[in-house]
Design a protein around this motif. Structure first.
Motif, PDB file in Angstrom:
ATOM      1  N   TRP A 163     -14.358  85.831 -35.016  1.00 40.64           N
ATOM      2  CA  TRP A 163     -13.133  85.825 -35.811  1.00 40.64           C
ATOM      3  C   TRP A 163     -13.213  84.874 -36.995  1.00 40.64           C
ATOM      4  N   ASN A 164     -14.296  84.117 -37.099  1.00 44.91           N
ATOM      5  CA  ASN A 164     -14.395  83.236 -38.258  1.00 44.91           C
ATOM      6  C   ASN A 164     -14.651  84.091 -39.503  1.00 44.91           C
ATOM      7  N   PRO A 165     -14.090  83.715 -40.659  1.00 46.66           N
ATOM      8  CA  PRO A 165     -14.089  84.612 -41.819  1.00 46.66           C
ATOM      9  C   PRO A 165     -15.472  85.017 -42.308  1.00 46.66           C
ATOM     10  N   ALA A 166     -16.447  84.125 -42.247  1.00 41.28           N
ATOM     11  CA  ALA A 166     -17.784  84.492 -42.706  1.00 41.28           C
ATOM     12  C   ALA A 166     -18.336  85.644 -41.870  1.00 41.28           C
ATOM     13  N   ALA A 167     -18.156  85.580 -40.549  1.00 42.94           N
ATOM     14  CA  ALA A 167     -18.617  86.653 -39.670  1.00 42.94           C
ATOM     15  C   ALA A 167     -17.832  87.934 -39.913  1.00 42.94           C
ATOM     16  N   ILE A 168     -16.537  87.823 -40.167  1.00 37.26           N
ATOM     17  CA  ILE A 168     -15.694  88.996 -40.407  1.00 37.26           C
ATOM     18  C   ILE A 168     -16.205  89.780 -41.608  1.00 37.26           C
ATOM     19  N   TYR A 169     -16.434  89.118 -42.725  1.00 39.21           N
ATOM     20  CA  TYR A 169     -16.851  89.821 -43.941  1.00 39.21           C
ATOM     21  C   TYR A 169     -18.278  90.354 -43.823  1.00 39.21           C
ATOM     22  N   MET A 170     -19.147  89.627 -43.131  1.00 38.88           N
ATOM     23  CA  MET A 170     -20.498  90.142 -42.907  1.00 38.88           C
ATOM     24  C   MET A 170     -20.470  91.392 -42.053  1.00 38.88           C
ATOM     25  N   ASP A 171     -19.697  91.371 -40.971  1.00 33.28           N
ATOM     26  CA  ASP A 171     -19.651  92.532 -40.075  1.00 33.28           C
ATOM     27  C   ASP A 171     -19.049  93.748 -40.771  1.00 33.28           C
ATOM     28  N   LEU A 172     -18.022  93.546 -41.586  1.00 40.60           N
ATOM     29  CA  LEU A 172     -17.442  94.670 -42.316  1.00 40.60           C
ATOM     30  C   LEU A 172     -18.444  95.265 -43.304  1.00 40.60           C
ATOM     31  N   MET A 173     -19.208  94.417 -43.982  1.00 37.65           N
ATOM     32  CA  MET A 173     -20.213  94.931 -44.911  1.00 37.65           C
ATOM     33  C   MET A 173     -21.308  95.669 -44.162  1.00 37.65           C
ATOM     34  N   ARG A 174     -21.721  95.153 -43.014  1.00 39.05           N
ATOM     35  CA  ARG A 174     -22.739  95.830 -42.207  1.00 39.05           C
ATOM     36  C   ARG A 174     -22.226  97.175 -41.699  1.00 39.05           C
ATOM     37  N   PHE A 175     -20.994  97.201 -41.251  1.00 39.33           N
ATOM     38  CA  PHE A 175     -20.398  98.446 -40.763  1.00 39.33           C
ATOM     39  C   PHE A 175     -20.347  99.498 -41.869  1.00 39.33           C
ATOM     40  N   ALA A 176     -20.016  99.063 -43.089  1.00 40.30           N
ATOM     41  CA  ALA A 176     -19.924 100.005 -44.206  1.00 40.30           C
ATOM     42  C   ALA A 176     -21.287 100.511 -44.639  1.00 40.30           C
ATOM     43  N   LEU A 177     -22.308  99.675 -44.514  1.00 43.14           N
ATOM     44  CA  LEU A 177     -23.601  99.967 -45.142  1.00 43.14           C
ATOM     45  C   LEU A 177     -24.639 100.540 -44.187  1.00 43.14           C
ATOM     46  N   ILE A 178     -24.639 100.125 -42.942  1.00 38.98           N
ATOM     47  CA  ILE A 178     -25.743 100.437 -42.032  1.00 38.98           C
ATOM     48  C   ILE A 178     -25.323 101.525 -41.040  1.00 38.98           C
ATOM     49  N   ASP A 179     -26.108 102.587 -40.974  1.00 43.11           N
ATOM     50  CA  ASP A 179     -25.782 103.723 -40.105  1.00 43.11           C
ATOM     51  C   ASP A 179     -25.700 103.316 -38.633  1.00 43.11           C
ATOM     52  N   GLY A 180     -26.611 102.494 -38.170  1.00 48.42           N
ATOM     53  CA  GLY A 180     -26.675 102.159 -36.748  1.00 48.42           C
ATOM     54  C   GLY A 180     -25.784 101.017 -36.324  1.00 48.42           C
ATOM     55  N   TYR A 181     -24.929 100.538 -37.236  1.00 51.09           N
ATOM     56  CA  TYR A 181     -24.038  99.414 -36.896  1.00 51.09           C
ATOM     57  C   TYR A 181     -22.631  99.958 -36.802  1.00 51.09           C
ATOM     58  N   GLY A 182     -22.231 100.309 -35.565  1.00 53.82           N
ATOM     59  CA  GLY A 182     -20.981 101.028 -35.369  1.00 53.82           C
ATOM     60  C   GLY A 182     -19.764 100.142 -35.164  1.00 53.82           C
ATOM     61  N   ARG A 183     -18.628 100.806 -34.969  1.00 54.32           N
ATOM     62  CA  ARG A 183     -17.348 100.124 -34.814  1.00 54.32           C
ATOM     63  C   ARG A 183     -17.321  99.216 -33.577  1.00 54.32           C
ATOM     64  N   GLU A 184     -18.139  99.524 -32.583  1.00 59.61           N
ATOM     65  CA  GLU A 184     -18.140  98.715 -31.358  1.00 59.61           C
ATOM     66  C   GLU A 184     -18.621  97.282 -31.606  1.00 59.61           C
ATOM     67  N   ASN A 185     -19.259  97.051 -32.743  1.00 51.98           N
ATOM     68  CA  ASN A 185     -19.733  95.709 -33.069  1.00 51.98           C
ATOM     69  C   ASN A 185     -18.663  94.857 -33.751  1.00 51.98           C
ATOM     70  N   LEU A 186     -17.509  95.459 -34.049  1.00 55.24           N
ATOM     71  CA  LEU A 186     -16.458  94.746 -34.776  1.00 55.24           C
ATOM     72  C   LEU A 186     -15.394  94.244 -33.809  1.00 55.24           C
TER      73      LEU A 186
END
Length: 309
Positions: free
Chosen positions: A253-276
């Protein structure tokens, strides 16, 4: 006014000034004077900032151009530096420490590069913010302008630098099998939210750095700790699966992790919603609004103290 002396001469003395007996505050009010560099009201301050928007943009572009002007590779270092960092982290964390557990290689490498680029955006904004006032005292003391222009322009500089890096990031994603799709459109709101968050953080650090210049020596250690706690090199839920769940929740829930995970979710095919984490977009918006508005007000409250003493 005149008076006669004992030898018959007439001496003319000065008339009493109508300002005699008035305090400095009363004199200023009488003649419409204001304190130089006094803090304007918040609405007026925002209006002044809008009037300096061209200066903010030009200043950020000039700083970006001058950043690598002495290096032979010039602006290529804007993307070479985070790429080299990603390579070092891959060798240490990916190959030696096995931080890629649970992720195939074609997912982990874009995962790592995305994390490095996105966190570098925040890290550079913070470090630039710390020195925004203390490193530009000549400009602050020579010219009258809203001081918030400086940390905002430095955050904008880092955003422009990230734009160059995003081209490389797209190439890395495509090279490892993540081709453009509709989710890539989410990159824009992620960048907007992170820019707002970074700008607020730069404003906060600018005020703190103006009062305590030694903060610039401490912040690299703080940022390094934040980076390791934000899952730049590893998946937080996977790496901490043997630990109490609340630890992983706090780190996610820390903001740096939040923005990284959202960018990964948007960009990487194998990084799904379950990682958020749940409600991730609401949390990202909340962090951006809270820090941006809070940082702006916090900086504005000390406006008349910058560059003095």
């Amino acid at each position: 006014m005149s008076e006669t002396t004992h030898d018959g001469r007439v001496v003319v003395s000065d008339r009493p000034s109508p300002d005699d007996g008035l305090s400095a505050t009363e004199l200023a009010a009488k003649y419409g004077l204001a304190v130089s560099g006094a803090r304007p009201g918040l609405v007026e301050y925002v209006r002044q900032m809008w009037g300096r928007r061209h200066f903010i943009l030009a200043f950020s572009q000039a700083k970006l151009t001058a950043q690598y002007s002495q290096a032979k590779l010039g602006q290529l270092w804007q993307v070479a530096t985070p790429l080299l960092n990603a390579l070092v982290y891959f060798l240490i964390f990916g190959l030696i420490l096995g931080a890629d557990r649970g992720m195939p290689r074609e997912v982990y490498i874009p995962f790592l590069v995305t994390g490095v680029f996105v966190f570098t955006f925040t890290q550079s904004s913070v470090m630039a913010g710390v020195r925004a006032i203390s490193g530009n005292l000549g400009l602050v003391r020579a010219l009258h302008f809203p001081r918030a222009s400086l940390p905002i322009s430095f955050a904008l500089q880092q955003l422009q630098q990230l734009m160059f890096s995003m081209i490389v990031l797209f190439c890395v994603a495509v090279g490892f099998g993540s081709y453009p799709r509709l989710s890539w459109l989410l990159i824009l709101p992620v960048l907007v939210l992170q820019f707002l968050f970074n700008t607020g953080l730069a404003l906060i650090m600018a005020r703190m750095g103006a009062k305590t210049p030694d903060l610039a020596q401490l912040m690299p250690f703080v940022m390094r700790t934040w980076m390791y706690a934000s899952g730049v090199m590893f998946s937080i839920p996977v790496m901490l699966e043997d630990h109490p769940k609340w630890i992983a929740d706090v780190l996610q829930w820390n903001p740096a992790a939040i923005y990284m995970d959202l960018m990964r979710f948007a960009l990487i095919d194998g990084y799904g919603r379950e990682n958020l984490p749940p409600h991730v977009w609401a949390v990202a918006l909340g962090w951006a609004v809270l820090i941006a508005l809070g940082g702006f007000v916090y900086f504005w409250k000390a406006e008349e103290r910058y560059g003095r003493g």
